[in-house]
Design an enzyme around this catalytic site. Structure first.
Site, PDB file in Angstrom:
ATOM      1  N   GLY A  46      97.240  65.011 -10.294  1.00  0.00           N
ATOM      2  CA  GLY A  46      98.675  64.978  -9.795  1.00  0.00           C
ATOM      3  C   GLY A  46      98.818  66.337  -9.546  1.00  0.00           C
ATOM      4  N   GLN A  51     106.073  72.834 -10.521  1.00  0.00           N
ATOM      5  CA  GLN A  51     105.324  72.260 -11.521  1.00  0.00           C
ATOM      6  C   GLN A  51     104.938  73.267 -12.392  1.00  0.00           C
ATOM      7  OE1 GLN A  51     103.572  68.591 -11.061  1.00  0.00           O
ATOM      8  NE2 GLN A  51     104.230  67.986 -12.706  1.00  0.00           N
ATOM      9  N   CYS A  90     103.939  62.125 -16.328  1.00  0.00           N
ATOM     10  CA  CYS A  90     104.032  63.086 -14.887  1.00  0.00           C
ATOM     11  C   CYS A  90     103.892  64.354 -15.911  1.00  0.00           C
ATOM     12  CB  CYS A  90     105.571  63.635 -14.661  1.00  0.00           C
ATOM     13  SG  CYS A  90     106.173  64.924 -13.633  1.00  0.00           S
ATOM     14  N   LEU A  91     102.914  65.550 -15.257  1.00  0.00           N
ATOM     15  CA  LEU A  91     102.765  66.578 -16.446  1.00  0.00           C
ATOM     16  C   LEU A  91     103.833  67.080 -16.449  1.00  0.00           C
ATOM     17  CD1 LEU A  91      99.537  67.675 -14.962  1.00  0.00           C
ATOM     18  CD2 LEU A  91      99.827  66.474 -16.744  1.00  0.00           C
ATOM     19  N   HIS A 132     104.400  60.191  -5.724  1.00  0.00           N
ATOM     20  CA  HIS A 132     105.430  61.003  -6.692  1.00  0.00           C
ATOM     21  C   HIS A 132     105.219  62.407  -6.418  1.00  0.00           C
ATOM     22  CE1 HIS A 132     105.584  61.594 -11.103  1.00  0.00           C
ATOM     23  NE2 HIS A 132     104.951  62.953 -10.568  1.00  0.00           N
ATOM     24  N   GLU A 133     104.175  62.913  -5.890  1.00  0.00           N
ATOM     25  CA  GLU A 133     104.044  64.210  -6.331  1.00  0.00           C
ATOM     26  C   GLU A 133     105.024  64.845  -5.166  1.00  0.00           C
ATOM     27  OE1 GLU A 133     102.262  65.972  -7.935  1.00  0.00           O
ATOM     28  OE2 GLU A 133     102.140  64.388  -9.057  1.00  0.00           O
ATOM     29  N   HIS A 136     108.433  65.816  -5.962  1.00  0.00           N
ATOM     30  CA  HIS A 136     108.209  67.116  -6.201  1.00  0.00           C
ATOM     31  C   HIS A 136     109.175  67.695  -5.351  1.00  0.00           C
ATOM     32  CE1 HIS A 136     107.658  66.388 -10.951  1.00  0.00           C
ATOM     33  NE2 HIS A 136     106.805  65.982 -10.788  1.00  0.00           N
TER      34      HIS A 136
HETATM   35 NI    NI Z   1     104.996  64.553 -11.710  1.00  0.00          NI
END
Ligand code: NI
Length: 158
Positions: A46, A51, A90-91, A132-133, A136
Site C-alpha cells: 500500500g 508518501q 511501512c514504505l 494503515h493507509e 496516513h
Molecule cells: Ni505506511
C-alpha cells in the site's frame, strides 16, 4: 509513468493531513499510475499520496492477488469490527517491522479512478492495509501505534 521519491521517517509532511480530491483529472491519473509503480518498485502492499509528497486523499493497495491494484480516492471507513494482531511495516520506514492491533474487518467507501463511488468490505490483510493507509491521510503513522517492545530492524537484502 515514473517512480516518485518516497518521503521517509522524520519528514514533516508525513504528519500532515491530506486534502480531498475534487476533480479526477489527468494530473491525478498520472499521480495514481506513478504511485502504483512506486509501490511495486519497493514491493509494498500500500501507498498513500503523502508518501510521495502529495497531500491528497489517494491510496493505492495491491495484495498481489487477482484483484490487482486497488485505487481509493477520498476513502472513508464507515464501519470497523473486531481486532487482529498483525506484523506491519511501512514504505516510509524501510526495514522496520512491528506488531500492531488493527481492526479485523472494515467497511470503507471510496471513489475509484473512474469517479464511481464504491464500497468494500475487507478482512485480514486488506482490512489491515486500508486501516494503515487511511491513517496516513490523517497524518498518523503506524510507528506511534505499535505494541511496545515489538519493533525490529531487518537487514535489507543485498
Ligand atoms: Ni505506511
Amino acid at each position: 509513468m515514473a517512480i516518485r521519491n518516497l518521503r521517509l521517517e522524520g519528514d514533516e509532511i508525513l504528519s500532515k493531513k491530506s486534502r480531498e480530491v475534487e476533480v479526477i483529472d489527468e494530473k491525478i491519473q498520472t499521480l495514481i499510475d506513478d504511485m502504483i509503480e512506486t509501490m511495486h518498485k519497493y514491493n509494498g502492499v500500500g501507498l498513500a499520496a503523502v508518501q510521495v509528497g502529495i497531500l491528497k486523499r489517494i491510496v493505492v493497495i495491491d495484495l498481489y492477488d487477482d484483484k490487482g491494484p486497488i485505487v481509493l480516492i477520498n476513502p472513508v471507513i464507515i464501519k470497523e469490527k473486531g481486532e487482529q494482531e498483525v506484523e506491519e511495516g511501512c514504505l516510509s520506514f524501510p526495514n522496520q517491522f512491528a506488531k500492531i492491533i488493527r481492526p479485523a474487518e472494515v467497511v470503507a467507501e471510496y471513489t475509484d479512478r473512474d469517479g464511481k463511488r464504491m464500497r468494500v468490505k475487507a478482512k485480514e490483510l486488506l482490512a489491515q492495509a486500508i486501516s494503515h493507509e487511511l491513517d496516513h491521510l490523517e497524518g498518523k503513522l503506524f510507528i506511534d501505534k505499535i505494541i511496545p517492545g515489538t519493533l525490529e530492524y531487518v537487514e535489507p537484502e543485498k
